[in-house]
Scaffold this active site. Structure first.
Site, PDB file in Angstrom:
ATOM      1  N   SER A   1       0.836  -1.207   0.000  1.00 55.68           N
ATOM      2  CA  SER A   1       0.000   0.000   0.000  1.00 55.68           C
ATOM      3  C   SER A   1       0.868   1.253   0.000  1.00 55.68           C
ATOM      4  O   SER A   1       2.070   1.189   0.288  1.00 55.68           O
ATOM      5  CB  SER A   1      -0.864  -0.012   1.277  1.00 55.68           C
ATOM      6  OG  SER A   1      -1.395   1.263   1.571  1.00 55.68           O
TER       7      SER A   1
ATOM      8  N   TYR B   1      -3.689  -0.105  10.001  1.00 57.87           N
ATOM      9  CA  TYR B   1      -3.494  -0.478   8.596  1.00 57.87           C
ATOM     10  C   TYR B   1      -2.070  -0.164   8.145  1.00 57.87           C
ATOM     11  O   TYR B   1      -1.391  -0.999   7.538  1.00 57.87           O
ATOM     12  CB  TYR B   1      -4.495   0.295   7.751  1.00 57.87           C
ATOM     13  CG  TYR B   1      -4.528  -0.021   6.285  1.00 57.87           C
ATOM     14  CD1 TYR B   1      -3.855   0.793   5.364  1.00 57.87           C
ATOM     15  CD2 TYR B   1      -5.237  -1.107   5.802  1.00 57.87           C
ATOM     16  CE1 TYR B   1      -3.898   0.526   4.006  1.00 57.87           C
ATOM     17  CE2 TYR B   1      -5.287  -1.372   4.440  1.00 57.87           C
ATOM     18  CZ  TYR B   1      -4.627  -0.562   3.549  1.00 57.87           C
ATOM     19  OH  TYR B   1      -4.656  -0.825   2.203  1.00 57.87           O
TER      20      TYR B   1
HETATM   21  P1  NAP Z   1     -11.879  -4.930  -0.447  1.00 58.41           P
HETATM   22  O1  NAP Z   1     -12.801  -4.516  -1.541  1.00 58.41           O
HETATM   23  O2  NAP Z   1     -12.199  -4.572   0.960  1.00 58.41           O
HETATM   24  O3  NAP Z   1     -11.629  -6.517  -0.561  1.00 58.41           O
HETATM   25  C1  NAP Z   1     -10.889  -7.160   0.437  1.00 58.41           C
HETATM   26  C2  NAP Z   1     -11.113  -8.643   0.274  1.00 58.41           C
HETATM   27  O4  NAP Z   1     -10.475  -9.329   1.359  1.00 58.41           O
HETATM   28  C3  NAP Z   1     -12.594  -9.016   0.321  1.00 58.41           C
HETATM   29  O5  NAP Z   1     -12.872 -10.014  -0.631  1.00 58.41           O
HETATM   30  C4  NAP Z   1     -12.754  -9.582   1.733  1.00 58.41           C
HETATM   31  O6  NAP Z   1     -13.779 -10.538   1.844  1.00 58.41           O
HETATM   32  C5  NAP Z   1     -11.408 -10.272   1.892  1.00 58.41           C
HETATM   33  N1  NAP Z   1     -11.136 -10.586   3.293  1.00 58.41           N
HETATM   34  C6  NAP Z   1     -11.160  -9.745   4.349  1.00 58.41           C
HETATM   35  N2  NAP Z   1     -10.881 -10.418   5.483  1.00 58.41           N
HETATM   36  C7  NAP Z   1     -10.683 -11.721   5.133  1.00 58.41           C
HETATM   37  C8  NAP Z   1     -10.368 -12.915   5.857  1.00 58.41           C
HETATM   38  N3  NAP Z   1     -10.185 -12.906   7.188  1.00 58.41           N
HETATM   39  N4  NAP Z   1     -10.244 -14.077   5.170  1.00 58.41           N
HETATM   40  C9  NAP Z   1     -10.441 -14.099   3.821  1.00 58.41           C
HETATM   41  N5  NAP Z   1     -10.738 -13.001   3.067  1.00 58.41           N
HETATM   42  C10 NAP Z   1     -10.849 -11.836   3.737  1.00 58.41           C
HETATM   43  O7  NAP Z   1     -10.428  -4.349  -0.702  1.00 58.41           O
HETATM   44  P2  NAP Z   1      -9.669  -3.877  -2.027  1.00 58.41           P
HETATM   45  O8  NAP Z   1      -9.778  -2.395  -2.148  1.00 58.41           O
HETATM   46  O9  NAP Z   1     -10.036  -4.756  -3.176  1.00 58.41           O
HETATM   47  O10 NAP Z   1      -8.170  -4.179  -1.566  1.00 58.41           O
HETATM   48  C11 NAP Z   1      -7.605  -5.461  -1.729  1.00 58.41           C
HETATM   49  C12 NAP Z   1      -6.215  -5.395  -1.128  1.00 58.41           C
HETATM   50  O11 NAP Z   1      -5.505  -4.267  -1.667  1.00 58.41           O
HETATM   51  C13 NAP Z   1      -6.224  -5.178   0.385  1.00 58.41           C
HETATM   52  O12 NAP Z   1      -5.132  -5.880   0.966  1.00 58.41           O
HETATM   53  C14 NAP Z   1      -6.006  -3.674   0.531  1.00 58.41           C
HETATM   54  O13 NAP Z   1      -5.413  -3.340   1.776  1.00 58.41           O
HETATM   55  C15 NAP Z   1      -5.072  -3.418  -0.599  1.00 58.41           C
HETATM   56  N6  NAP Z   1      -5.033  -2.048  -1.095  1.00 58.41           N
HETATM   57  C16 NAP Z   1      -6.179  -1.432  -1.520  1.00 58.41           C
HETATM   58  C17 NAP Z   1      -6.079  -0.132  -2.040  1.00 58.41           C
HETATM   59  C18 NAP Z   1      -7.274   0.644  -2.529  1.00 58.41           C
HETATM   60  O14 NAP Z   1      -7.120   1.860  -2.752  1.00 58.41           O
HETATM   61  N7  NAP Z   1      -8.424   0.014  -2.709  1.00 58.41           N
HETATM   62  C19 NAP Z   1      -4.844   0.496  -2.118  1.00 58.41           C
HETATM   63  C20 NAP Z   1      -3.718  -0.172  -1.620  1.00 58.41           C
HETATM   64  C21 NAP Z   1      -3.831  -1.453  -1.124  1.00 58.41           C
HETATM   65  P3  NAP Z   1     -15.248 -10.059   2.350  1.00 58.41           P
HETATM   66  O15 NAP Z   1     -15.722  -9.006   1.384  1.00 58.41           O
HETATM   67  O16 NAP Z   1     -16.067 -11.311   2.330  1.00 58.41           O
HETATM   68  O17 NAP Z   1     -15.042  -9.509   3.754  1.00 58.41           O
HETATM   69  C1  GCO Z   2      -6.998   5.232   3.247  1.00 56.64           C
HETATM   70  C2  GCO Z   2      -7.126   4.327   2.054  1.00 56.64           C
HETATM   71  C3  GCO Z   2      -5.758   3.816   1.664  1.00 56.64           C
HETATM   72  C4  GCO Z   2      -5.864   2.851   0.517  1.00 56.64           C
HETATM   73  C5  GCO Z   2      -4.531   2.341   0.129  1.00 56.64           C
HETATM   74  C6  GCO Z   2      -3.626   3.421  -0.369  1.00 56.64           C
HETATM   75  O1  GCO Z   2      -7.920   5.262   4.054  1.00 56.64           O
HETATM   76  O2  GCO Z   2      -5.957   5.906   3.315  1.00 56.64           O
HETATM   77  O3  GCO Z   2      -7.996   3.266   2.308  1.00 56.64           O
HETATM   78  O4  GCO Z   2      -5.131   3.231   2.745  1.00 56.64           O
HETATM   79  O5  GCO Z   2      -6.639   1.753   0.858  1.00 56.64           O
HETATM   80  O6  GCO Z   2      -3.942   1.564   1.114  1.00 56.64           O
HETATM   81  O7  GCO Z   2      -2.480   2.781  -0.910  1.00 56.64           O
END
Ligand code: NAP
Ligand code: GCO
Length: 265
Positions: A146, A159
């Protein structure tokens, strides 16, 4: 042929939390490159819905329910994949949660919950999957890091602690497993339009203005932007890329920001 570099035919992929958002984009992209996609989630109904969505994209995915924080559940889930599909060649530790609460208001239990899912779970799943890769003499592991692997910001202490740790867990997995021809890397997405960021992106939320100012590309990333980076790190083209965090952020890390105005100083 250059295309062969990115051909994942016969590769078994596990994407944790792969039923929507970034995980689904990663699974779909790797599936379109020929891989056999195994999708994990903690919620059976989301797995069923995701199976139909993957099928609509021409991908017959294998679904497996387990809680990534539960070592026994992970072991059972991975054993099921190994029996039904085969040894995992590519692991994407994507499952994650976030709680946006100031430190003084955050119960320690909530802090621990985020650390459990975002940092300890990639350790649990990686530790369970790696022996198969070692036996096979090859593997790829991608940990979903992230911007918060680099920055802090108000309200996301748990986080950021987890994602900062995940950056160094990625380095340590690299140090221990590279000799087995396992490439372990991270992806550091910028701000991506998913359910996880919807609360700070939609409805005219002021955070949207901050993201626009801090992102030189002047847009939120799409999950497919991350899927494309995962394809590179999963491919032969990245066989000498190890311990690296590939930031896919539209330029955020290169940018201090600017003041809106005539010269946008
Ligand atoms: P999301 O929409 O919240 O999806 C997260 C997924 O993880 C969901 O399918 C959720 O399942 C699953 N999950 C949560 N707890 C779990 C557990 N204990 N066992 C199995 N599955 C579990 O998140 P996203 O935005 O797609 O992000 C995916 C990854 O990228 C995360 O690691 C997040 O931190 C990272 N990330 C996101 C962003 C962003 O801007 N979106 C940026 C940087 C990094 P349920 O829906 O069933 O709970
Ligand atoms: C926040 C956001 C971010 C993104 C991502 C950025 O609240 O700052 O959720 O943390 O999820 O991790 O890289």
């Amino acid at each position: 042929m250059i295309q062969e570099l990115f051909d994942l035919k016969d590769k078994v992929v596990l994407v944790t939390g792969g039923t929507h958002g970034i995980g689904m984009a990663v699974g779909t992209t790797l599936g379109k490159a020929g891989a056999k996609i195994c999708v994990n989630d903690i919620d059976e109904s989301k797995l069923e819905a995701a199976k139909a969505e993957y099928a609509a994209n021409g991908i017959d995915c294998y679904t497996v329910k387990f809680n990534v924080t539960d070592e026994a559940d992970v072991d059972a889930g991975i054993s099921k994949i190994e029996a039904d599909v085969g040894t995992i060649d590519i692991l994407v530790n994507n499952a994650g949660i976030i709680k946006r609460v100031p430190i003084l208001d955050m119960p320690v239990s909530d802090y621990k919950m985020v650390i459990d899912v975002d940092l300890i779970a990639p350790f649990i799943v990686g530790k369970r999957v790696a022996p198969g890769m070692i036996k096979k003499g090859a593997g790829k592991i991608i940990n979903m890091c992230s911007m918060m692997s680099v920055y802090g910001r108000n309200s996301v202490s748990a986080y950021a602690s987890a994602k900062g740790g995940l950056k160094l867990l990625t380095a340590n997995m690299c140090c221990e497993w590279a000799k087995h021809n396992i490439q372990v890397n991270g992806i550091g997405p910028g701000y991506i339009a998913t359910a996880q960021t919807a609360p700070i992106r939609e409805g005219g939320h002021p955070f949207n203005d901050l993201v626009m100012m801090r992102t030189p590309a002047a847009r939120w990333g799409e999950p497919e932007d991350i899927g494309n980076a995962a394809l590179f790190l999963s491919s032969k083209a990245a066989d000498f890329v190890n311990g690296h965090i590939l930031y896919v952020d539209g330029g955020i890390l290169a940018n201090f920001g600017y003041v809106k105005g005539e010269n946008e100083l």
